[in-house]
Write a protein that holds these residues in place. Structure first.
Motif, short mmCIF file in Angstrom:
data_model
loop_
_atom_site.label_atom_id
_atom_site.label_comp_id
_atom_site.label_asym_id
_atom_site.label_seq_id
_atom_site.Cartn_x
_atom_site.Cartn_y
_atom_site.Cartn_z
N ASP A 1 -25.56 -23.82 15.00
CA ASP A 1 -26.18 -23.62 13.69
C ASP A 1 -25.97 -24.87 12.84
N GLU A 2 -26.30 -24.80 11.56
CA GLU A 2 -26.20 -25.96 10.68
C GLU A 2 -24.78 -26.45 10.46
N ASN A 3 -23.78 -25.61 10.77
CA ASN A 3 -22.37 -26.00 10.61
C ASN A 3 -21.73 -26.46 11.90
N GLY A 4 -22.50 -26.46 12.99
CA GLY A 4 -21.97 -26.86 14.28
C GLY A 4 -21.33 -25.73 15.07
N THR A 5 -21.43 -24.50 14.57
CA THR A 5 -20.88 -23.35 15.27
C THR A 5 -21.76 -23.02 16.47
N VAL A 6 -21.15 -22.87 17.64
CA VAL A 6 -21.89 -22.53 18.85
C VAL A 6 -22.37 -21.08 18.74
N LEU A 7 -23.65 -20.88 19.01
CA LEU A 7 -24.28 -19.57 18.83
C LEU A 7 -24.20 -18.70 20.08
N THR A 8 -24.01 -17.40 19.87
CA THR A 8 -24.07 -16.43 20.97
C THR A 8 -25.33 -15.59 20.85
N SER A 9 -26.26 -16.05 20.04
CA SER A 9 -27.49 -15.30 19.82
C SER A 9 -28.68 -16.07 20.40
N GLY A 10 -29.83 -15.45 20.32
CA GLY A 10 -31.04 -16.09 20.78
C GLY A 10 -32.23 -15.64 19.95
N ASN A 11 -33.37 -16.24 20.23
CA ASN A 11 -34.64 -15.85 19.61
C ASN A 11 -35.68 -15.72 20.70
N ILE A 12 -36.61 -14.80 20.52
CA ILE A 12 -37.74 -14.66 21.42
C ILE A 12 -39.00 -14.98 20.62
N PHE A 13 -39.82 -15.88 21.14
CA PHE A 13 -41.07 -16.27 20.50
C PHE A 13 -42.23 -15.75 21.34
N ASP A 14 -43.14 -14.98 20.71
CA ASP A 14 -44.25 -14.39 21.46
C ASP A 14 -45.57 -15.12 21.29
N GLY A 15 -45.53 -16.32 20.76
CA GLY A 15 -46.74 -17.08 20.50
C GLY A 15 -47.15 -17.06 19.04
N ASN A 16 -46.60 -16.09 18.30
CA ASN A 16 -46.90 -15.97 16.88
C ASN A 16 -45.66 -15.78 16.01
N THR A 17 -44.75 -14.95 16.47
CA THR A 17 -43.58 -14.60 15.65
C THR A 17 -42.30 -14.68 16.48
N PHE A 18 -41.18 -14.69 15.76
CA PHE A 18 -39.86 -14.73 16.37
C PHE A 18 -39.17 -13.38 16.22
N THR A 19 -38.42 -13.00 17.23
CA THR A 19 -37.55 -11.83 17.19
C THR A 19 -36.14 -12.32 17.48
N SER A 20 -35.19 -11.93 16.64
CA SER A 20 -33.80 -12.33 16.85
C SER A 20 -33.14 -11.41 17.86
N VAL A 21 -32.34 -12.00 18.72
CA VAL A 21 -31.53 -11.25 19.69
C VAL A 21 -30.09 -11.61 19.34
N LEU A 22 -29.44 -10.71 18.60
CA LEU A 22 -28.12 -11.02 18.04
C LEU A 22 -27.00 -10.61 18.97
N ASN A 23 -26.09 -11.53 19.16
CA ASN A 23 -24.83 -11.26 19.88
C ASN A 23 -25.03 -10.56 21.22
N GLN A 24 -26.08 -10.92 21.92
CA GLN A 24 -26.35 -10.32 23.22
C GLN A 24 -25.87 -11.20 24.38
N MET A 25 -25.35 -12.37 24.08
CA MET A 25 -25.00 -13.30 25.15
C MET A 25 -23.50 -13.54 25.25
N LYS A 26 -22.70 -12.56 24.88
CA LYS A 26 -21.26 -12.68 24.98
C LYS A 26 -20.84 -12.60 26.44
N SER A 27 -19.78 -13.32 26.77
CA SER A 27 -19.28 -13.27 28.14
C SER A 27 -18.54 -11.95 28.36
N GLY A 28 -18.55 -11.49 29.60
CA GLY A 28 -17.96 -10.20 29.89
C GLY A 28 -16.65 -10.30 30.41
#
Length: 158
Positions: A131-158
């Protein structure tokens, strides 16, 4: 290329041309200066010809570029004179035929990330980055050609 570049993106168009987008003009200056140049190359009998040079709306580096099914290219985030310059929270939809670009707002800043195309749904997934502060993100975004959907905290290690 129309100018020297460091870490540009290269994307193959549906007609077989290669589009080299943005990047940095030097690795020795700090902050690293970003450029807005777009060069389109065509393969021609064992050589590559520069067929077009255009500019993006915003110079950017540390971005990603992906081809959409419409043959347009989408450039995500990155920064201007990054890593210490302005981090971008927009994407650019680029038409390599007309050379026009349209700016699209993103839900958040996503710098130095990866993108991947989902073949099943014709969507693009943006993964990780900072992000803008240099924090490594565990989130993502999905782009469908028009809009973005946030995928929050779905990429944590198990």
């Amino acid at each position: 290329m129309s100018s020297p570049r460091y870490q540009p993106t290269s994307t193959l168009t549906s007609d077989g041309n290669s589009v080299i987008i943005s990047g940095s003009s030097s690795i020795y200056d700090f902050p690293i200066p970003s450029v807005s140049m777009v060069d389109i190359f065509t393969e021609n009998t064992n050589s590559i010809l520069l067929t077009s040079s255009k500019n993006m709306l915003v110079p950017r580096n540390f971005h990603s570029a992906t081809r959409l099914s419409s043959s347009n290219l989408i450039l995500f985030s990155g920064g201007i004179n990054a890593p210490d310059g302005t981090k971008l929270n927009n994407a650019e939809l680029f038409n390599p035929i007309s050379g026009t670009s349209t700016s699209i707002n993103m839900p958040s800043i996503r710098f130095d990330h990866q993108s991947a195309e989902s073949n099943s749904a014709n969507k693009i997934i943006l993964i990780g980055g900072t992000d803008e502060n240099g924090t490594v993100l565990t989130s993502g975004n999905i782009f469908d050609g028009n809009t973005f959907t946030s995928v929050l905290n779905q990429m944590k290690s198990g």
